[in-house]
Design a protein around this motif. Sequence first.
Motif, PDB file in Angstrom:
ATOM      1  N   HIS A  20       0.853  -1.190   0.000  1.00 50.04           N
ATOM      2  CA  HIS A  20       0.000   0.000   0.000  1.00 50.04           C
ATOM      3  C   HIS A  20       0.893   1.246   0.000  1.00 50.04           C
ATOM      4  O   HIS A  20       0.937   2.000   0.946  1.00 50.04           O
ATOM      5  N   LYS A  21       1.633   1.440  -1.045  1.00 49.92           N
ATOM      6  CA  LYS A  21       2.689   2.446  -1.095  1.00 49.92           C
ATOM      7  C   LYS A  21       2.199   3.851  -0.756  1.00 49.92           C
ATOM      8  O   LYS A  21       2.899   4.593  -0.096  1.00 49.92           O
ATOM      9  N   LYS A  22       1.021   4.240  -1.171  1.00 50.00           N
ATOM     10  CA  LYS A  22       0.541   5.582  -0.871  1.00 50.00           C
ATOM     11  C   LYS A  22       0.349   5.768   0.637  1.00 50.00           C
ATOM     12  O   LYS A  22       0.770   6.773   1.207  1.00 50.00           O
ATOM     13  N   LEU A  23      -0.261   4.812   1.269  1.00 47.28           N
ATOM     14  CA  LEU A  23      -0.483   4.901   2.718  1.00 47.28           C
ATOM     15  C   LEU A  23       0.840   4.864   3.483  1.00 47.28           C
ATOM     16  O   LEU A  23       1.024   5.598   4.459  1.00 47.28           O
ATOM     17  N   THR A  24       1.765   4.037   3.023  1.00 46.25           N
ATOM     18  CA  THR A  24       3.067   3.953   3.674  1.00 46.25           C
ATOM     19  C   THR A  24       3.807   5.277   3.579  1.00 46.25           C
ATOM     20  O   THR A  24       4.392   5.753   4.557  1.00 46.25           O
ATOM     21  N   LEU A  25       3.769   5.906   2.422  1.00 43.64           N
ATOM     22  CA  LEU A  25       4.430   7.203   2.262  1.00 43.64           C
ATOM     23  C   LEU A  25       3.783   8.269   3.136  1.00 43.64           C
ATOM     24  O   LEU A  25       4.473   9.089   3.743  1.00 43.64           O
ATOM     25  N   VAL A  26       2.459   8.258   3.217  1.00 42.93           N
ATOM     26  CA  VAL A  26       1.772   9.229   4.071  1.00 42.93           C
ATOM     27  C   VAL A  26       2.166   9.039   5.530  1.00 42.93           C
ATOM     28  O   VAL A  26       2.434  10.010   6.250  1.00 42.93           O
ATOM     29  N   LEU A  27       2.226   7.792   5.978  1.00 47.37           N
ATOM     30  CA  LEU A  27       2.602   7.531   7.378  1.00 47.37           C
ATOM     31  C   LEU A  27       4.051   7.940   7.654  1.00 47.37           C
ATOM     32  O   LEU A  27       4.362   8.447   8.735  1.00 47.37           O
ATOM     33  N   TRP A  28       4.959   7.724   6.692  1.00 45.25           N
ATOM     34  CA  TRP A  28       6.341   8.166   6.862  1.00 45.25           C
ATOM     35  C   TRP A  28       6.412   9.686   6.966  1.00 45.25           C
ATOM     36  O   TRP A  28       7.159  10.236   7.765  1.00 45.25           O
ATOM     37  N   PHE A  29       5.643  10.386   6.121  1.00 43.95           N
ATOM     38  CA  PHE A  29       5.623  11.851   6.197  1.00 43.95           C
ATOM     39  C   PHE A  29       5.065  12.337   7.535  1.00 43.95           C
ATOM     40  O   PHE A  29       5.562  13.310   8.111  1.00 43.95           O
ATOM     41  N   VAL A  30       4.041  11.676   8.037  1.00 45.71           N
ATOM     42  CA  VAL A  30       3.487  12.055   9.338  1.00 45.71           C
ATOM     43  C   VAL A  30       4.521  11.837  10.443  1.00 45.71           C
ATOM     44  O   VAL A  30       4.703  12.684  11.326  1.00 45.71           O
ATOM     45  N   SER A  34       6.127  14.916  12.517  1.00 47.77           N
ATOM     46  CA  SER A  34       5.909  15.055  13.958  1.00 47.77           C
ATOM     47  C   SER A  34       7.231  15.119  14.710  1.00 47.77           C
ATOM     48  O   SER A  34       7.368  15.896  15.663  1.00 47.77           O
ATOM     49  N   VAL A  35       8.215  14.326  14.313  1.00 39.54           N
ATOM     50  CA  VAL A  35       9.526  14.393  14.967  1.00 39.54           C
ATOM     51  C   VAL A  35      10.173  15.742  14.692  1.00 39.54           C
ATOM     52  O   VAL A  35      10.744  16.370  15.589  1.00 39.54           O
ATOM     53  N   SER A  36      10.072  16.228  13.455  1.00 41.71           N
ATOM     54  CA  SER A  36      10.643  17.541  13.111  1.00 41.71           C
ATOM     55  C   SER A  36       9.959  18.652  13.906  1.00 41.71           C
ATOM     56  O   SER A  36      10.628  19.576  14.404  1.00 41.71           O
ATOM     57  N   PHE A  37       8.645  18.597  14.036  1.00 38.73           N
ATOM     58  CA  PHE A  37       7.917  19.608  14.792  1.00 38.73           C
ATOM     59  C   PHE A  37       8.317  19.564  16.269  1.00 38.73           C
ATOM     60  O   PHE A  37       8.464  20.602  16.913  1.00 38.73           O
ATOM     61  N   GLY A  38       8.499  18.385  16.810  1.00 39.91           N
ATOM     62  CA  GLY A  38       8.930  18.259  18.206  1.00 39.91           C
ATOM     63  C   GLY A  38      10.304  18.852  18.426  1.00 39.91           C
ATOM     64  O   GLY A  38      10.553  19.536  19.428  1.00 39.91           O
TER      65      GLY A  38
END
Length: 107
Positions: A20-30, A34-38
Amino acid sequence: MVIVFDSSSYSFISIKVGTHKKLTLVLWFVLIGSVSFGIYKNFTTIDRHTVHEKEVIETKIVDTNRIESFVTAFATDYYMWQQDQAAIDRRNEQLKNYLTEGYNISI
């Protein structure tokens, strides 16, 4: 993972892995977002310092030998007397040294 068998020859025809490449990419971006924002929030926070107040209590050594000797001498003079009037008068005079003014010794 989906494995497809050919039932006639019992051999593998193809192996298809569903990522499910689209979902996997979205989860990686999230996750990366979130780590970058933290990290960003950690470095841009307002400095707040907690002030811890400490009360220093100094111990004082109190010499109680004088108090103990005062009490011992008072108890000795108060509880020891004889039956004659001269000894009682002498006892009353000795006890006046231990009491403040205004207190009278009575038998």
